[in-house]
Design an enzyme around this catalytic site. Structure first.
Site, PDB file in Angstrom:
ATOM      1  N   GLY A 220     -80.706 116.846  22.056  1.00 61.48           N
ATOM      2  CA  GLY A 220     -80.281 117.635  20.919  1.00 61.48           C
ATOM      3  C   GLY A 220     -80.227 119.105  21.304  1.00 61.48           C
ATOM      4  CB  ILE A 221     -78.721 121.996  19.800  1.00 56.16           C
ATOM      5  CG1 ILE A 221     -78.357 123.385  20.339  1.00 56.16           C
ATOM      6  CG2 ILE A 221     -79.041 122.042  18.315  1.00 56.16           C
ATOM      7  CD1 ILE A 221     -77.043 123.903  19.778  1.00 56.16           C
ATOM      8  N   GLY A 222     -81.508 123.176  20.925  1.00 57.61           N
ATOM      9  CA  GLY A 222     -82.702 123.935  20.594  1.00 57.61           C
ATOM     10  C   GLY A 222     -83.550 124.250  21.801  1.00 57.61           C
ATOM     11  CD  GLU A 245     -74.345 114.483  17.822  1.00 54.60           C
ATOM     12  OE1 GLU A 245     -74.734 115.500  17.238  1.00 54.60           O
ATOM     13  OE2 GLU A 245     -74.758 113.342  17.530  1.00 54.60           O
ATOM     14  CB  VAL A 320     -87.792 119.259   9.251  1.00 55.90           C
ATOM     15  CG1 VAL A 320     -88.579 120.223   8.365  1.00 55.90           C
ATOM     16  CG2 VAL A 320     -86.421 119.840   9.578  1.00 55.90           C
ATOM     17  N   GLY A 343     -76.167 112.769  15.164  1.00 56.57           N
ATOM     18  CA  GLY A 343     -76.203 111.517  15.903  1.00 56.57           C
ATOM     19  C   GLY A 343     -77.591 110.954  16.081  1.00 56.57           C
TER      20      GLY A 343
END
Length: 446
Positions: A220-222, A245, A320, A343
């Protein structure tokens, strides 16, 4: 033949103002995604505000500004919707100027094919090649299915977009375009990867032992994926693959360290596969005209049956919060929209079905609110929160205090495992809450 393509190009070339003249009140207009945002067309359309009413716009992961949104806070003329919120779109949601569309990305193409209306699509593309094709670039994941269903297709040529090789649907031919717009663009901002925190590095270290040579990664992003990329670059792991993705700078770091080769992939061997890319200029230079990379629509990238074919597929995403039952909230905080389902669920299902595959959802154990008060991200039980991933699909959960596997675990086993990776300051409270819900055994050891 080349001359014929140029003739078609010139015949369809119009100003941004002329192109947006096709938009009518009540229309659905699509801006596609990320760098596909049509900057010139958006600006021209915003200037028609007073003559248009109830024009509904869709996009996702778009950086600001979106001028049609910012020129009309009344939403009488333009109403904006997002499939997955960027930090900019999140701020629009906070102001009531953006509406989230619940979705999973593997179904993106099907939504448009069977259920949605697209009167006009406006998308940025790279310059036309000698064969008459415009490249969707880092927007390949979503662009083609939308343009295919649109009544009117307008492309905005941006010379700064990288040209990305693809598996399919990475291009659109000039014969399938209704209008072409040119104009001055500025280079994309050199977005730097978010610097990992000490907590991010601890979480990444808890994942690293589960990775093997030849594993294929979805990140994922981050900041946490960036931390993992740094650790992998320093590790002895080799021959990693990319099937993701979202392509970020974490992959570029692994590539530069010689760790990302894609040699051992069962499918798309030798190719790093992605749907969209967001990151630095260096990332865009890396994906540009790179035969070792292939962009695909998300209907392929995110399809669990495709993901499951890749041995040792490892999915790493964030959330979260999670409750003691193992339910995951990853897209919102309470009712506040933060990002989107994206995704996460696609890759949870696909990676879990892969031979040797694993799916991780990561989070820091605590967060600090605006008043400086710390709260546990592991909560007793959600009450009205939006659930991204159901407890039946969650695999590994990771904090800086460890990694646990929830596959096949009962309610008390889940509670015990989750409390073991909670922040120590909140464990007694969580035990009491588990006891209230009758998911804590007396024999459990603290």
């Amino acid at each position: 033949m080349l001359q014929n393509f140029l003739t078609q190009y010139r015949a369809k070339l119009v100003t941004p103002e002329e192109a947006v003249g096709v938009v009518k009140s009540g229309d659905w207009v699509d801006y596609t995604s990320c760098l596909g945002k049509p900057v010139l067309l958006d600006r021209a359309l915003s200037r028609r505000r007073d003559e248009l009413y109830d024009v509904k716009i869709r996009g996702n992961l778009i950086a600001g500004p979106i001028e049609t949104v910012e020129c009309d806070e009344s939403q009488e003329h333009f109403v904006y919707h997002s499939w997955h919120c960027s930090s900019y779109e999140r701020k629009l949601c906070d102001k009531g100027l953006c509406y989230y569309i619940p979705m999973v990305f593997q179904n993106n193409a099907a939504y448009y094919q069977f259920f949605l209306k697209v009167n006009v699509v406006m998308v940025s593309v790279s310059p036309m090649d000698k064969h008459g094709y415009f490249n969707f670039s880092v927007n390949t994941g979503v662009a083609a299915p939308i343009t295919r269903m649109a009544d009117i297709v307008i492309v905005e040529v941006n010379k700064y977009l990288p040209k990305v090789h693809g598996g399919y649907d990475e291009c659109i031919h000039v014969s399938d375009v209704d209008y072409i717009v040119e104009g001055e663009h500025t280079p994309f901002s050199n977005t730097k990867a978010t610097a990992p925190t000490d907590t991010d590095r601890k979480i990444a270290k808890n994942i690293l032992p589960y990775l093997v040579d030849g594993a294929t990664l979805q990140l994922g992003i981050g900041s946490m994926p960036n931390a993992l990329g740094e650790l992998i670059a320093e590790s002895d792991i080799k021959d990693l693959g990319m099937h993701t993705e979202l392509c970020s700078d974490a992959y570029l770091s692994m590539y530069k360290a010689g760790k990302l080769t894609n040699r051992r992939k069962n499918i798309d061997k030798g190719k790093g596969v992605f749907g969209c890319a967001i990151g630095s200029r260096a990332l865009y230079e890396w994906v540009d005209d790179n035969h070792g990379i292939a962009a695909y629509p998300l209907e392929y990238v995110n399809r669990p049956s495709v993901i499951a074919q890749i041995d040792n597929m490892v999915s790493i995403n964030s959330c979260v919060s999670v409750d003691l039952y193992g339910q995951v909230a990853a897209e919102s905080s309470g009712s506040r929209q933060i990002s989107g389902t994206g995704g996460q669920l696609d890759f949870l299902i696909g990676a879990s079905a892969s031979r040797g595959g694993k799916a991780f959802i990561c989070m820091s154990s605590v967060y600090k609110d605006k008043e400086g008060v710390y709260h546990s991200r592991i909560r007793p039980q959600f009450d009205g929160d939006i659930i991204t991933s159901p407890r039946s699909q969650v695999y590994f959960l990771v904090t800086e205090y460890g990694a646990i596997n929830l596959e096949g675990r009962s309610t008390w086993e889940r509670a015990e495992g989750l409390i073991s990776i909670a922040h120590p300051d909140f464990r007694d409270m969580l035990i009491k809450e588990a006891q209230k819900r009758k998911i804590w055994r007396r024999s459990n050891k603290r």
